[in-house]
Write an enzyme that holds these catalytic residues in place. Structure first.
Site, PDB file in Angstrom:
ATOM      1  N   CYS A 119       7.657   2.610  -7.278  1.00 21.06           N
ATOM      2  CA  CYS A 119       8.040   3.698  -6.376  1.00 21.06           C
ATOM      3  C   CYS A 119       8.601   4.894  -7.159  1.00 21.06           C
ATOM      4  CB  CYS A 119       9.068   3.190  -5.373  1.00 21.06           C
ATOM      5  SG  CYS A 119       9.479   4.483  -4.197  1.00 21.06           S
TER       6      CYS A 119
ATOM      7  N   ARG B  14      -3.270   3.583   2.003  1.00 20.43           N
ATOM      8  CA  ARG B  14      -3.521   4.653   2.975  1.00 20.43           C
ATOM      9  C   ARG B  14      -4.872   4.527   3.669  1.00 20.43           C
ATOM     10  NH1 ARG B  14      -2.228   9.121  -1.344  1.00 20.43           N
ATOM     11  NH2 ARG B  14      -3.281   7.497  -2.544  1.00 20.43           N
TER      12      ARG B  14
ATOM     13  N   PRO C 206       1.985  -2.728   0.402  1.00 21.58           N
ATOM     14  CA  PRO C 206       3.306  -2.426   0.960  1.00 21.58           C
ATOM     15  C   PRO C 206       3.401  -0.923   1.174  1.00 21.58           C
ATOM     16  CG  PRO C 206       3.473  -2.852  -1.407  1.00 21.58           C
ATOM     17  CD  PRO C 206       2.041  -3.083  -1.037  1.00 21.58           C
TER      18      PRO C 206
ATOM     19  N   GLN D 223       8.348  -7.767  -0.459  1.00 22.32           N
ATOM     20  CA  GLN D 223       8.607  -6.924  -1.627  1.00 22.32           C
ATOM     21  C   GLN D 223      10.062  -6.462  -1.675  1.00 22.32           C
ATOM     22  OE1 GLN D 223       7.550  -2.699  -2.359  1.00 22.32           O
ATOM     23  NE2 GLN D 223       6.116  -3.524  -3.851  1.00 22.32           N
TER      24      GLN D 223
ATOM     25  N   ASP E 257      -6.536   4.865  -3.961  1.00 18.61           N
ATOM     26  CA  ASP E 257      -7.590   5.739  -3.425  1.00 18.61           C
ATOM     27  C   ASP E 257      -8.791   5.019  -2.817  1.00 18.61           C
ATOM     28  OD1 ASP E 257      -5.982   7.770  -4.393  1.00 18.61           O
ATOM     29  OD2 ASP E 257      -7.127   7.986  -6.249  1.00 18.61           O
TER      30      ASP E 257
ATOM     31  N   ASN F 185      -5.416  -0.922  -7.534  1.00 15.61           N
ATOM     32  CA  ASN F 185      -4.945  -0.166  -6.382  1.00 15.61           C
ATOM     33  C   ASN F 185      -5.052   1.340  -6.640  1.00 15.61           C
ATOM     34  OD1 ASN F 185      -1.747   0.888  -5.388  1.00 15.61           O
ATOM     35  ND2 ASN F 185      -3.338   0.457  -3.894  1.00 15.61           N
TER      36      ASN F 185
ATOM     37  N   LYS G 276       4.507  -5.166  -8.820  1.00 13.73           N
ATOM     38  CA  LYS G 276       3.609  -4.037  -8.519  1.00 13.73           C
ATOM     39  C   LYS G 276       4.070  -2.859  -9.379  1.00 13.73           C
ATOM     40  CE  LYS G 276       1.644  -1.340  -4.757  1.00 13.73           C
ATOM     41  NZ  LYS G 276       2.368  -0.088  -4.704  1.00 13.73           N
TER      42      LYS G 276
HETATM   43  C1  FMN Z   1       3.850   6.244   2.967  1.00 12.85           C
HETATM   44  C2  FMN Z   1       3.796   5.360   1.752  1.00 12.85           C
HETATM   45  C3  FMN Z   1       4.729   4.357   1.600  1.00 12.85           C
HETATM   46  C4  FMN Z   1       4.681   3.511   0.481  1.00 12.85           C
HETATM   47  N1  FMN Z   1       5.585   2.510   0.366  1.00 12.85           N
HETATM   48  C5  FMN Z   1       5.496   1.646  -0.679  1.00 12.85           C
HETATM   49  C6  FMN Z   1       6.374   0.535  -0.782  1.00 12.85           C
HETATM   50  O1  FMN Z   1       7.225   0.299   0.088  1.00 12.85           O
HETATM   51  N2  FMN Z   1       6.242  -0.279  -1.864  1.00 12.85           N
HETATM   52  C7  FMN Z   1       5.290  -0.070  -2.840  1.00 12.85           C
HETATM   53  O2  FMN Z   1       5.197  -0.846  -3.800  1.00 12.85           O
HETATM   54  N3  FMN Z   1       4.441   0.972  -2.751  1.00 12.85           N
HETATM   55  C8  FMN Z   1       4.515   1.805  -1.698  1.00 12.85           C
HETATM   56  N4  FMN Z   1       3.618   2.820  -1.592  1.00 12.85           N
HETATM   57  C9  FMN Z   1       2.498   2.892  -2.553  1.00 12.85           C
HETATM   58  C10 FMN Z   1       1.272   2.132  -2.008  1.00 12.85           C
HETATM   59  O3  FMN Z   1       1.532   0.752  -1.868  1.00 12.85           O
HETATM   60  C11 FMN Z   1       0.034   2.308  -2.925  1.00 12.85           C
HETATM   61  O4  FMN Z   1       0.359   1.827  -4.205  1.00 12.85           O
HETATM   62  C12 FMN Z   1      -0.382   3.775  -3.047  1.00 12.85           C
HETATM   63  O5  FMN Z   1      -0.363   4.413  -1.789  1.00 12.85           O
HETATM   64  C13 FMN Z   1      -1.795   3.887  -3.649  1.00 12.85           C
HETATM   65  O6  FMN Z   1      -2.719   3.143  -2.882  1.00 12.85           O
HETATM   66  P1  FMN Z   1      -3.658   3.819  -1.754  1.00 12.85           P
HETATM   67  O7  FMN Z   1      -4.360   4.990  -2.385  1.00 12.85           O
HETATM   68  O8  FMN Z   1      -4.591   2.725  -1.334  1.00 12.85           O
HETATM   69  O9  FMN Z   1      -2.761   4.275  -0.645  1.00 12.85           O
HETATM   70  C14 FMN Z   1       3.680   3.702  -0.509  1.00 12.85           C
HETATM   71  C15 FMN Z   1       2.756   4.730  -0.347  1.00 12.85           C
HETATM   72  C16 FMN Z   1       2.791   5.562   0.757  1.00 12.85           C
HETATM   73  C17 FMN Z   1       1.762   6.650   0.892  1.00 12.85           C
END
Ligand code: FMN
Length: 332
Positions: free
Chosen positions: A108, A234, A24, A78, A211, A209, A147
């Protein structure tokens, strides 16, 4: 060396098509991005986080975030919120809208969420979580997941405890982002701390989850944590191919980088979908810029192309320049 393997991720007895999940992401994981992630092999996709209050009050912004399409298959919706009653009512709305997967945001770190007692604020008092999980469990008969982050800060790591409470209350899956609230997005996701959560709830599927930017990162995270699957955020933005490439490596089949023609086809479809789902012209232009930049990345001359194209104000013109650039790249 044998190819790296992927685990099976079973939730309520049902196997996810793949253990690679698209995260998400507010402002990002909208329908077009999710459709492309699915097409590339994501086994599950999540909506952007939706305010339970906004959903219960039937606000258009919240309703719009439930827009789906049969092509994206199963969609985890979510919600965020800090009050059990409101979350339970939100969960009922999600069920009434026909969805069979509800996820609660306990991660969050944004101030607006924390002020409402939502997101990672919920990790501050794990003792209060059992009634909240129970309320969701009784409001939603299908899959309920949570989450979480590791905890509020390094001195308060509560993820294993929260996962145990979730398991006891009948929650079906836990995703762990391997950072604390205090870290925001700094540092690196802590694989050992995610492994502690996996060990704490042997009967419950856990998604690891944080990086993952390449297939190798995904396999490393799985190896270090023993998780049932990997959530990618990301690293999949403008790069849905990360799912296909990871699956191909596991299947020992070749999966080259996407050609310029494939990137162009993806961009064209993405832009067409954006026009369907985003009414606000500024928001749509922002998305066009983001994806034109992403889909051109890594090709010879792409920095120069981006400098020129992104200086334009009109989204149609930006897409036209991207089309020319990608056609020239394919021919080169
Ligand atoms: C721009 C952005 C928006 C995000 N929005 C949400 C969200 O709506 N709900 C949520 O549980 N996590 C949100 N996250 C966290 C991501 O789901 C994820 O846990 C976090 O980016 C780490 O994973 P990654 O390194 O693969 O990006 C957000 C992260 C980013 C960077």
């Amino acid at each position: 060396m044998p190819p790296p393997s992927l685990p099976e991720c079973r939730v309520r007895g049902r196997r996810l098509p793949s253990p690679l999940v698209f995260a998400p992401l507010s402002g990002v994981s909208n329908l077009p991005a999710r459709l492309l992630a699915r097409e590339a092999g994501a086994g599950l996709v999540f909506t952007e986080t939706i305010s339970a209050r906004a959903l219960v009050e039937d606000r258009p912004g919240a309703r719009r975030k439930l827009t789906t399409d049969p092509g994206e298959g199963r969609l985890a919706v979510q919600l965020f919120g800090g009050e059990a009653d409101l979350l339970a009512e939100g969960a009922r709305r999600v069920a009434d809208a026909g969805f069979d997967w509800l996820d609660l945001n306990l991660g969050c770190p944004v101030k607006k969420f924390l002020r409402a007692g939502a997101g990672s604020a919920l990790l501050r008092e794990p003792a209060k979580l059992a009634p909240l999980f129970r309320a969701l469990r009784s409001a939603f008969t299908e899959t309920v997941s949570i989450k979480i982050r590791l905890g509020w800060d390094a001195a308060h790591i509560v993820a294993p405890e929260v996962a145990r409470i979730a398991a006891a209350e009948g929650i079906d899956l836990v995703t762990v982002h391997g950072r604390t609230r205090a870290q925001q997005y700094r540092g690196r996701a802590d694989h050992a701390a995610i492994a502690d959560v996996v060990a704490a709830v042997p009967g419950l599927p856990v998604l690891a989850n944080g990086d993952v930017r390449s297939p190798d990162d995904a396999f490393t995270l799985l190896r270090h944590t023993g998780a049932a699957g990997v959530m990618i955020g990301r690293g999949a933005v403008g790069n849905p191919w990360i799912f296909a490439q990871t699956l191909a490596l596991a299947a020992n089949t070749p999966c080259p980088e996407p050609s310029a023609a494939h990137r162009l086809d993806t961009l064209e479809r993405h832009v067409a979908w954006l026009a369907h789902v985003i009414d606000d012209p500024d928001a749509r232009t922002a998305q066009v810029r983001r994806y034109v930049a992403a889909y051109s990345k890594g090709l010879p001359g792409s920095s120069r192309f981006r400098e020129n194209a992104l200086a334009e104000a009109c989204p149609d013109r930006i897409v036209a320049l991207a089309r020319d650039f990608l056609i020239r790249s394919e021919a080169a």
